[in-house]
Design a protein around this motif. Structure first.
Motif, PDB file in Angstrom:
ATOM      1  N   ALA A 160       2.532   1.519  -3.963  1.00  0.00           N
ATOM      2  CA  ALA A 160       1.703   1.811  -5.139  1.00  0.00           C
ATOM      3  C   ALA A 160       0.245   1.955  -4.734  1.00  0.00           C
ATOM      4  O   ALA A 160      -0.193   1.423  -3.726  1.00  0.00           O
ATOM      5  N   SER A 161      -0.478   2.648  -5.548  1.00  0.00           N
ATOM      6  CA  SER A 161      -1.909   2.797  -5.333  1.00  0.00           C
ATOM      7  C   SER A 161      -2.598   1.448  -5.489  1.00  0.00           C
ATOM      8  O   SER A 161      -2.196   0.614  -6.294  1.00  0.00           O
ATOM      9  N   GLU A 162      -3.645   1.247  -4.705  1.00  0.00           N
ATOM     10  CA  GLU A 162      -4.401  -0.011  -4.803  1.00  0.00           C
ATOM     11  C   GLU A 162      -5.062  -0.163  -6.164  1.00  0.00           C
ATOM     12  O   GLU A 162      -5.376  -1.268  -6.585  1.00  0.00           O
ATOM     13  N   ASP A 163      -5.302   0.925  -6.864  1.00  0.00           N
ATOM     14  CA  ASP A 163      -5.952   0.878  -8.170  1.00  0.00           C
ATOM     15  C   ASP A 163      -4.975   0.630  -9.305  1.00  0.00           C
ATOM     16  O   ASP A 163      -5.383   0.344 -10.422  1.00  0.00           O
ATOM     17  N   ALA A 164      -3.683   0.745  -9.047  1.00  0.00           N
ATOM     18  CA  ALA A 164      -2.682   0.595 -10.109  1.00  0.00           C
ATOM     19  C   ALA A 164      -2.564  -0.867 -10.527  1.00  0.00           C
ATOM     20  O   ALA A 164      -2.506  -1.757  -9.680  1.00  0.00           O
ATOM     21  N   HIS A 166      -5.129  -6.287 -12.008  1.00  0.00           N
ATOM     22  CA  HIS A 166      -5.119  -5.505 -10.777  1.00  0.00           C
ATOM     23  C   HIS A 166      -4.991  -6.418  -9.561  1.00  0.00           C
ATOM     24  O   HIS A 166      -5.537  -7.527  -9.555  1.00  0.00           O
ATOM     25  N   HIS A 214       0.830  -1.206   0.000  1.00  0.00           N
ATOM     26  CA  HIS A 214       0.000   0.000   0.000  1.00  0.00           C
ATOM     27  C   HIS A 214       0.861   1.251   0.000  1.00  0.00           C
ATOM     28  O   HIS A 214       0.515   2.252  -0.608  1.00  0.00           O
TER      29      HIS A 214
END
Length: 62
Positions: free
Chosen positions: A8-12, A38, A5
């Motif tokens: 990197a972003s969780e959406d990346a 993802h 977390h």
């Protein structure tokens, strides 16, 4: 302690392909394939025989 977390972003996407292609001589196995994988999501690659599934997985895995 560093966590995913923090990095990197969780959406990346953890894997991303854009306009990927592969040819064997005159045979085009893949053309213009886009794919995002993802974290925490189930991703499935499916298609008819000869659709390029194995070729795509080989490209992803190196």
């Amino acid at each position: 302690m560093t966590t995913t977390h923090d990095i990197a972003s969780e959406d990346a996407p953890v894997v991303e392909l854009k306009a990927t292609g592969k040819s064997y001589g005159n045979i085009r196995a893949l053309h213009g394939v886009d794919l995002q994988v993802h974290p925490g999501k189930v991703t499935c690659v499916l298609g008819d025989n000869g659709a390029g599934k194995s070729t795509l997985i080989k490209i992803i895995s190196g």
